[in-house]
Design an enzyme around this catalytic site. Structure first.
Site, PDB file in Angstrom:
ATOM      1  CB  VAL A 118      28.480   3.248  25.387  1.00  0.00           C
ATOM      2  CG1 VAL A 118      27.549   4.112  26.209  1.00  0.00           C
ATOM      3  CG2 VAL A 118      28.336   3.538  23.884  1.00  0.00           C
ATOM      4  CB  THR A 143      15.088  11.725  12.410  1.00  0.00           C
ATOM      5  OG1 THR A 143      14.752  12.335  13.648  1.00  0.00           O
ATOM      6  CG2 THR A 143      14.873  10.239  12.494  1.00  0.00           C
ATOM      7  CE  LYS A 193      20.405   1.285  17.412  1.00  0.00           C
ATOM      8  NZ  LYS A 193      20.609   1.627  18.826  1.00  0.00           N
ATOM      9  CE1 TYR A 245      21.087   3.170  14.524  1.00  0.00           C
ATOM     10  CE2 TYR A 245      19.192   2.659  13.165  1.00  0.00           C
ATOM     11  CZ  TYR A 245      19.715   3.168  14.332  1.00  0.00           C
ATOM     12  OH  TYR A 245      18.892   3.681  15.304  1.00  0.00           O
ATOM     13  CB  THR A 271      16.175  12.635  18.130  1.00  0.00           C
ATOM     14  OG1 THR A 271      16.702  11.674  17.222  1.00  0.00           O
ATOM     15  CG2 THR A 271      15.091  12.003  18.978  1.00  0.00           C
TER      16      THR A 271
HETATM   17  N1  LIG Z   1      15.563   8.916  16.636  1.00  0.00           N
HETATM   18  C1  LIG Z   1      15.119   7.826  16.035  1.00  0.00           C
HETATM   19  O1  LIG Z   1      14.330   7.905  15.082  1.00  0.00           O
HETATM   20  C2  LIG Z   1      15.545   6.459  16.522  1.00  0.00           C
HETATM   21  C3  LIG Z   1      14.892   5.356  15.990  1.00  0.00           C
HETATM   22  C4  LIG Z   1      15.253   4.095  16.417  1.00  0.00           C
HETATM   23  C5  LIG Z   1      16.263   3.935  17.341  1.00  0.00           C
HETATM   24  N2  LIG Z   1      16.895   5.016  17.840  1.00  0.00           N
HETATM   25  C6  LIG Z   1      17.965   4.783  18.811  1.00  0.00           C
HETATM   26  O2  LIG Z   1      17.688   5.495  19.984  1.00  0.00           O
HETATM   27  C7  LIG Z   1      18.913   5.860  20.622  1.00  0.00           C
HETATM   28  C8  LIG Z   1      18.915   7.341  20.920  1.00  0.00           C
HETATM   29  O3  LIG Z   1      18.834   8.035  19.699  1.00  0.00           O
HETATM   30  P1  LIG Z   1      18.409   9.569  19.606  1.00  0.00           P
HETATM   31  O4  LIG Z   1      17.421   9.666  18.530  1.00  0.00           O
HETATM   32  O5  LIG Z   1      18.126  10.088  20.959  1.00  0.00           O
HETATM   33  O6  LIG Z   1      19.772  10.165  19.029  1.00  0.00           O
HETATM   34  P2  LIG Z   1      20.586  11.460  19.442  1.00  0.00           P
HETATM   35  O7  LIG Z   1      21.573  11.672  18.350  1.00  0.00           O
HETATM   36  O8  LIG Z   1      19.664  12.573  19.787  1.00  0.00           O
HETATM   37  O9  LIG Z   1      21.334  10.999  20.782  1.00  0.00           O
HETATM   38  C9  LIG Z   1      22.354  10.037  20.756  1.00  0.00           C
HETATM   39  C10 LIG Z   1      23.324  10.401  21.865  1.00  0.00           C
HETATM   40  O10 LIG Z   1      24.337   9.381  21.924  1.00  0.00           O
HETATM   41  C11 LIG Z   1      25.554  10.053  22.219  1.00  0.00           C
HETATM   42  N3  LIG Z   1      26.701   9.217  21.842  1.00  0.00           N
HETATM   43  C12 LIG Z   1      27.229   9.017  20.614  1.00  0.00           C
HETATM   44  N4  LIG Z   1      28.304   8.218  20.711  1.00  0.00           N
HETATM   45  C13 LIG Z   1      28.449   7.904  22.024  1.00  0.00           C
HETATM   46  C14 LIG Z   1      29.363   7.121  22.758  1.00  0.00           C
HETATM   47  N5  LIG Z   1      30.369   6.468  22.154  1.00  0.00           N
HETATM   48  N6  LIG Z   1      29.196   7.007  24.094  1.00  0.00           N
HETATM   49  C15 LIG Z   1      28.189   7.661  24.711  1.00  0.00           C
HETATM   50  N7  LIG Z   1      27.299   8.436  24.084  1.00  0.00           N
HETATM   51  C16 LIG Z   1      27.435   8.548  22.750  1.00  0.00           C
HETATM   52  C17 LIG Z   1      25.495  11.350  21.440  1.00  0.00           C
HETATM   53  O11 LIG Z   1      26.418  12.300  21.937  1.00  0.00           O
HETATM   54  C18 LIG Z   1      24.043  11.738  21.638  1.00  0.00           C
HETATM   55  O12 LIG Z   1      23.903  12.566  22.779  1.00  0.00           O
HETATM   56  C19 LIG Z   1      20.031   5.423  19.675  1.00  0.00           C
HETATM   57  O13 LIG Z   1      20.540   4.183  20.102  1.00  0.00           O
HETATM   58  C20 LIG Z   1      19.308   5.282  18.350  1.00  0.00           C
HETATM   59  O14 LIG Z   1      19.955   4.378  17.491  1.00  0.00           O
HETATM   60  C21 LIG Z   1      16.566   6.295  17.462  1.00  0.00           C
END
Ligand SMILES: NC(=O)c1ccc[n+]([C@@H]2O[C@H](COP(=O)([O-])OP(=O)(O)OC[C@H]3O[C@@H](n4cnc5c(N)ncnc54)[C@H](O)[C@@H]3O)[C@@H](O)[C@H]2O)c1
Length: 262
Positions: free
Chosen positions: A65, A192, A158, A154, A189
């Site tokens: 991305v 965390t 966000k 982070y 996920t």
């Molecule tokens: N899990 C949480 O508690 C939580 C809370 C708030 C926000 N989020 C946000 O939700 C989104 C998804 O998080 P998640 O928990 O599924 O995390 P995750 O680590 O399970 O998945 C993140 C994915 O992004 C991919 N990624 C990393 N760099 C990339 C790049 N440059 N281009 C394309 N893909 C890339 C990774 O390979 C991974 O598959 C993120 O933006 C995260 O910040 C997650």
């Protein structure tokens, strides 16, 4: 299948970070309900396996991305397959946990590059590709709502995603493109479970959540589906907090309630 199953037929959805938890659950939910789903990620093996498991209406694309070229290639590939992009879910992201004093400028830039600029590039590419309206859902975070120690870079990225979402909503409303964000609290996920977070006192943390548990990727995916589809047809420029009540306020400490009731 629920009654939304037929309503997503004919819809083309691109999900970034689709090899991960929330992106993966979103891709699965859209695919289960009949949408054509493009899964983008940099983890090609996991993404390909997931797309394969979802069946012929799911396709994997290598999509970093942070790369404008990758975005152009992804939207071109979708168009070349005869699909019109209707929904973009910007889920790619990652968190680095460190006090500001121990965060290098390079580390800080990486957080902005992936979480904020990656989302910006996605909005730009989708806005160009969506010829007949559409919906963009960005993954912000509770950390972009409530300042959280050791999540400065982070959280800054966000909170930027939240403002970017509203700006895009204003600029794209007259083209029928809605732009919204979700702000998950703590979701089970990969993010965390990495050592940085696993080192925290998880029991105490979970007890601080009014609902006393972390959320699931599926719960976030259902909220993303709501914002992505016509169920939210009059909603744009908003962000929805999914956090088990953490942002609602502060609970009265138990010891205090007990002493008052005596
Ligand atoms: N899990 C949480 O508690 C939580 C809370 C708030 C926000 N989020 C946000 O939700 C989104 C998804 O998080 P998640 O928990 O599924 O995390 P995750 O680590 O399970 O998945 C993140 C994915 O992004 C991919 N990624 C990393 N760099 C990339 C790049 N440059 N281009 C394309 N893909 C890339 C990774 O390979 C991974 O598959 C993120 O933006 C995260 O910040 C997650």
């Amino acid at each position: 299948m629920d009654d939304m199953a037929t309503s997503l037929r004919g819809l083309t959805v691109l999900v970034t970070g689709a090899s991960g938890g929330i992106g993966g659950a979103s891709a699965e939910l859209f695919a289960a309900q009949g949408a054509t789903v493009y899964l983008g990620d940099v983890d090609d093996a996991a993404g390909q396996a997931r797309a394969h498991a979802l069946g012929p209406a799911a396709h994997y694309l290598h999509l970093d991305v942070t790369s404008e070229e990758n975005w152009a290639a992804a939207t071109s590939a979708i168009a070349a397959n005869g699909h019109a992009l209707g929904v973009l879910v910007n889920s790619a992201g990652a968190a680095i946990k460190a006090p500001l004093q121990q965060t290098s400028p390079d580390g800080f830039r990486k957080m902005l590059d992936l979480n904020l600029i990656g989302t910006f590039l996605g909005i730009k590419a989708a806005a160009e590709a969506m010829v007949d309206g559409g919906s963009i859902v960005n993954l912000a975070s509770l950390r972009g709502v409530l300042a959280t120690a050791e999540l400065g870079a982070y959280g800054a990225a966000k909170s930027g995603v939240r403002v970017l979402t509203r700006v895009a909503a204003l600029e794209l409303a007259d083209r029928g493109i809605r732009v919204n964000a979700v702000c998950p609290g703590s979701i089970e996920t990969e993010i965390t479970s990495v050592p940085d977070f696993a080192a925290d006192d998880t029991t105490a943390y979970v007890r601080s959540i009014p609902m006393q548990r972390r959320g699931s990727s599926e719960e976030v995916a259902k909220t993303i589906r709501f914002l992505a589809t016509d169920d939210s047809a009059y909603i744009t420029g908003t962000d929805l907090i999914i956090d088990g009540g953490q942002a609602a306020g502060v609970r009265t400490p138990k010891i205090f309630t007990e002493s008052v009731s005596k």
